[in-house]
Structures are given as C-alpha cells and as structure tokens.
Scaffold this motif. Structure first.
Motif, short mmCIF file in Angstrom:
data_model
loop_
_atom_site.label_atom_id
_atom_site.label_comp_id
_atom_site.label_asym_id
_atom_site.label_seq_id
_atom_site.Cartn_x
_atom_site.Cartn_y
_atom_site.Cartn_z
N HIS A 404 21.69 34.56 42.88
CA HIS A 404 22.62 35.22 41.96
C HIS A 404 23.54 36.19 42.71
N GLU A 405 22.97 36.94 43.64
CA GLU A 405 23.78 37.86 44.43
C GLU A 405 24.85 37.10 45.22
N GLY A 406 24.45 35.95 45.78
CA GLY A 406 25.41 35.13 46.52
C GLY A 406 26.53 34.62 45.63
N ILE A 407 26.18 34.25 44.40
CA ILE A 407 27.20 33.79 43.44
C ILE A 407 28.17 34.92 43.12
N GLU A 408 27.64 36.12 42.89
CA GLU A 408 28.51 37.25 42.59
C GLU A 408 29.43 37.58 43.76
N ARG A 409 28.92 37.46 45.00
CA ARG A 409 29.78 37.70 46.16
C ARG A 409 30.90 36.67 46.24
N LEU A 410 30.57 35.41 45.95
CA LEU A 410 31.60 34.37 45.96
C LEU A 410 32.66 34.65 44.89
N LYS A 411 32.22 35.08 43.72
CA LYS A 411 33.17 35.37 42.65
C LYS A 411 34.04 36.57 43.00
N GLU A 412 33.44 37.57 43.64
CA GLU A 412 34.21 38.72 44.08
C GLU A 412 35.24 38.30 45.13
N TYR A 413 34.81 37.43 46.04
CA TYR A 413 35.75 36.94 47.06
C TYR A 413 36.88 36.16 46.41
N ARG A 414 36.55 35.35 45.43
CA ARG A 414 37.56 34.57 44.70
C ARG A 414 38.61 35.49 44.10
N THR A 415 38.15 36.53 43.39
CA THR A 415 39.08 37.46 42.76
C THR A 415 39.89 38.21 43.80
N ALA A 416 39.22 38.63 44.90
CA ALA A 416 39.93 39.36 45.95
C ALA A 416 41.01 38.49 46.59
N LEU A 417 40.69 37.22 46.82
CA LEU A 417 41.66 36.30 47.42
C LEU A 417 42.86 36.10 46.51
N ILE A 418 42.61 35.86 45.22
CA ILE A 418 43.70 35.70 44.26
C ILE A 418 44.57 36.96 44.24
N SER A 419 43.93 38.11 44.14
CA SER A 419 44.66 39.37 44.03
C SER A 419 45.52 39.62 45.26
N ALA A 420 44.96 39.36 46.45
CA ALA A 420 45.71 39.59 47.68
C ALA A 420 46.90 38.65 47.79
N ALA A 421 46.73 37.39 47.37
CA ALA A 421 47.81 36.40 47.50
C ALA A 421 48.95 36.67 46.53
N VAL A 422 48.64 36.96 45.26
CA VAL A 422 49.70 37.12 44.26
C VAL A 422 50.38 38.48 44.32
N THR A 423 49.82 39.42 45.07
CA THR A 423 50.49 40.72 45.24
C THR A 423 51.14 40.84 46.61
N GLY A 424 51.10 39.76 47.42
CA GLY A 424 51.80 39.76 48.70
C GLY A 424 51.09 40.49 49.81
N LYS A 425 49.82 40.80 49.65
CA LYS A 425 49.10 41.49 50.72
C LYS A 425 48.79 40.56 51.88
N ILE A 426 48.76 39.25 51.62
CA ILE A 426 48.57 38.25 52.67
C ILE A 426 49.62 37.17 52.50
N ASP A 427 50.00 36.55 53.62
CA ASP A 427 51.01 35.48 53.62
C ASP A 427 50.28 34.15 53.76
N VAL A 428 50.25 33.38 52.69
CA VAL A 428 49.50 32.12 52.71
C VAL A 428 50.42 30.90 52.61
N GLN A 429 51.71 31.08 52.83
CA GLN A 429 52.65 29.98 52.63
C GLN A 429 52.34 28.80 53.53
N GLU A 430 51.90 29.07 54.77
CA GLU A 430 51.64 27.96 55.70
C GLU A 430 50.43 27.13 55.27
N PHE A 431 49.58 27.71 54.38
CA PHE A 431 48.39 26.99 53.93
C PHE A 431 48.63 26.23 52.64
N GLY A 432 49.72 26.57 51.93
CA GLY A 432 50.01 25.92 50.68
C GLY A 432 51.06 24.83 50.84
#
Length: 435
Positions: A404-432
C-alpha cells in the motif's frame, strides 16, 4: 517520502526550460519565458447551456454518466444511454471534447474527472455534481484535463470549497478564475499531454500489478484462516465428516455445535454522531472498526464484532479493553471454554455476509447467525490456532501495508509529474509526440 521530496526528485529527472519569467501568480512562481498565464474564463466556456440542442430530436439517444460511472484521473463508463427528452432538464450537459470535473467532496479531492470522448451521437448528460469546461481554440482538451488533475488545481480547489461539511463544492467562479499556465502553441500542449499519457499509463500499470498482488495476499490470508479453524494445525490428524456443508471434514476429536453454543450474540447500543469525536477516552466501534471516540463505554474485555448492516454486513473486527459497540455491530461474547481470538478467526472464516437478508439494504439477523453450525476444538487447541494465526496474518498484513505504501508513492509521483509538466517546471517536449 513527503510531497516536497517527491516533487524535487521529479524535477531532477528532467531538464528545465531554457529561460523563465515571473508568472505574477504566487503559487505558480516562475513559468517558461514563452508561456502565458490566462484565466480559464478567457480560454473556454464553463458549464455550457444545453439550449444549443433545442433543434435536436427528443428521441435522440445520448450517453448518460452518473457519478459512479465517472472514474478517477481520466476514466469513465459509457455504457448507459438515455433519450434526450429524459435528461434535457435537471442534468449536466456536455459533448465530445469537453473536460468534466466532479465538484463535490470527496469526488473532487479524489480526482474524478475526464475528457468526454466516444459519447453516443457526440452528446452526454450526467450528474449535476459536475463542472464542464469546453476548451476554446487555443486550449488543448488533454492538456486542460491534466491541469485539472494537478496538485495546484485540486489543492486550491479544496481550499475554496463552499457548503456544509461533507457536502462542500467547488464553485463555478473558482473554475473560471483559475490562472492557467499556458504554452501558446497547441503543438507544445499536445506534446506535454502525449508525454503524460504515456508516463501515467506506465504508473497506472504498476499500480494495477501491486493492487492485484494485494488481492492475492488477501486471498491467501483468508485461505490460511479457513484452513486453520476448520482443519486444525496438525496436518496428520485423523478426520471425520462434520455433516456441515461449509466445514467438510474436521479432526475426529472436534465437536460441531450451533454458534449460539459458542458465543452470545447481541447488537450494540445506539449512539448519535453528536456523541462521537475524533479523539476521546473510549473507541466507538461500528460495522467496520473504529468510527471515533466517546466519553463512556458499553463493553470491557476482548470481543469479536460483526458488522450487521449494508456493505459492511459480515465484516469481523476485534475489540479489546473498554469500548462502545454501536447498533451497527453485533458483539460476540465468548461462552465458557471459548477463546475470544479463536472465535474471531472462526467468524472470519464463516463468510457471514452470505447469510445477509434483503438485497437493497443487506442485514444480518442475530437469530440466523446464532443457528449456523461451527466446529469447536478443545480450548488449548483454540489458543494454539489463534496464536498461530496472529503470527502468520501479522506477516501478511505487514507485507500488504508495504505494498500500500508503494502504491501511495506511485500515486504521489504521478501527481508530482503531472503538476511539474503542466506548470512548466520541466521540459518534456522531446518525450512527447509533436506530430
């Protein structure tokens, strides 16, 4: 790992944009130099009117999406349909390409929302507890959807919720006034969304595998308990037919008797929510464990508790010390010669939910439960079985907790990744995909 650490690790895996500027929005901070910030009201339409369908036939078949058909983080069930005349008033209207956001707690916090696609005749209606955002020509629907899944959108929305506790809602004004960090080109918005589609799919697949592993461990836990309380711990013990279908064979020296000969069953006492607090001296047990705390108690000692109503019907918990048992729980007081922990495991193995009555609101009748036949080993053997199961189930429970802890960490990472990408904190254009 806290959210801040997760966010920093996400940022380190990807490069930033070449240049940044101040967004002018406190929570947003800096954005890529070529991005803009615009309020959502200037980028699309919020909660469009179904009046645009006035020329459509009343018999037109359309998709219908109640709240339970709207999934978390992008999924929904399209099976249900209705005629337009059935839903044209009193429901929320949307069409293909609109972004849906649940507005009521806890659905909003849990991320219920999606891009509407594949609707019957391109039209859908659903619960009134939805906000609908129709992106304009300069806003890509998938980029917008990911923005609504981001930590800033959900976090700020929770702060701005209005209404009575338990029925709070995100207002239309919050949606309209939300500042959107926006790449000016749809090409870049699509690239960010494509990157997130791929990466979140990987994360979701990992979560699904871990959730399946938990299911298997829970099945093994149940099988372990059932085997121990019906066959004992001695694999070489001679067996006999119990004469009870759910039991099958049992050790020859065990007895079979009605449950009422092993335990006294009695429902707990009613208590109102006004007398239950988040902290207090004595726990209050409902149908599925502790509901809260109160200043007095109904029982003292060790007792198995059986959930007696609704979805928790047949659920087994164990209470020790002084506690209040509510009317939603049946207290199983062990009779002479019966170990309380062994009795709890026995009740778990009996799958009491199968004896519930009424499909609409399942409930257990104490008289029905009391008449069920069950095995009775000698008291020393009961205690040995209980000690064995305490030890072995604790190992399984600890492993499940880690997963369960591992699942929560994955979900936190998912949200962090989304948040960083849509607010421009990371440049992911080359991956998309930029096609």
């Amino acid at each position: 790992m806290n959210k801040g650490t997760e966010e920093r690790q996400t940022l380190r895996r990807f490069k930033p944009y070449p240049a940044y500027k101040d967004s002018g929005v406190e929570w947003l901070g800096q954005i890529p130099a070529h991005w803009e910030v615009k309020r959502l009201r200037f980028l699309g339409f919020v909660n469009p009117s179904p009046g645009e369908l006035r020329s459509a036939s009343p018999s037109l078949e359309v998709t219908f999406i109640p709240m339970d058909a709207l999934g978390e983080w992008g999924g929904f069930n399209l099976e249900a349909t209705k005629q337009l005349s059935e839903v044209s008033s009193g429901y929320t209207y949307f069409r293909d390409g609109d972004v849906l956001v649940a507005k009521i707690t806890p659905c909003f916090e849990n991320g219920k929302g999606a891009v509407a696609r594949g609707l019957t005749n391109g039209i859908g209606f659903g619960t009134t507890e939805l906000h609908v955002i129709r992106p304009g020509s300069g806003l890509h629907a998938d980029f917008l959807a990911y923005l609504t899944f981001s930590r800033p959108f959900r976090g700020l929305g929770q702060v701005e919720m209005k209404g009575a506790a338990g029925q709070q809602r995100v207002s239309e004004e919050f949606i309209k006034d939300f500042p959107v960090p926006l790449p000016p080109l749809l090409l870049e918005q699509r690239a960010i969304a494509a990157f997130l589609d791929r990466e979140t799919a990987k994360i979701d697949a990992l979560v699904a595998k871990k959730e399946r592993l938990i299911e298997l461990l829970q099945e093994n836990r149940t099988a372990l308990i059932t085997r121990a309380v019906t066959k004992g711990l001695d694999l070489n013990a001679p067996m006999k037919d119990s004469g009870v279908e759910w039991l099958g064979e049992i050790p020859v020296h065990w007895e079979v008797m009605a449950l009422k000969q092993l335990t006294s069953l009695r429902a707990g006492e009613a208590i109102t929510s006004d007398h239950i607090d988040q902290a207090g001296e004595y726990p209050v047990y409902g149908g599925n464990g502790v509901r809260g705390y109160t200043s007095s108690f109904t029982h003292e000692g060790d007792f198995p508790l059986i959930g007696r109503q609704g979805a928790l019907c047949g659920c087994i918990n164990f209470a020790s010390g002084r506690f209040w048992a509510s009317e939603h729980a049946v207290v199983a007081a062990p009779l002479r010669g019966v170990d309380a922990r062994w009795l709890a495991y026995l009740l778990t193995a009996m799958s009491l939910n199968e004896y519930s009555e009424s499909a609409a609101q399942p409930g257990l009748a104490v008289s029905v439960v009391a008449s069920i036949h069950a095995p009775r080993p000698p008291l020393p053997e009961q205690r040995a079985i209980a000690a064995f199961l305490d030890r072995e189930t604790a190992k399984i429970d600890a492993l499940i907790a880690k997963i369960h802890e591992g699942i929560e960490r994955l979900k936190e990472y998912r949200t962090a990744l989304i948040s960083a990408a849509v607010t421009g904190k990371i440049d992911v254009q080359e991956f998309g995909s930029l096609e």
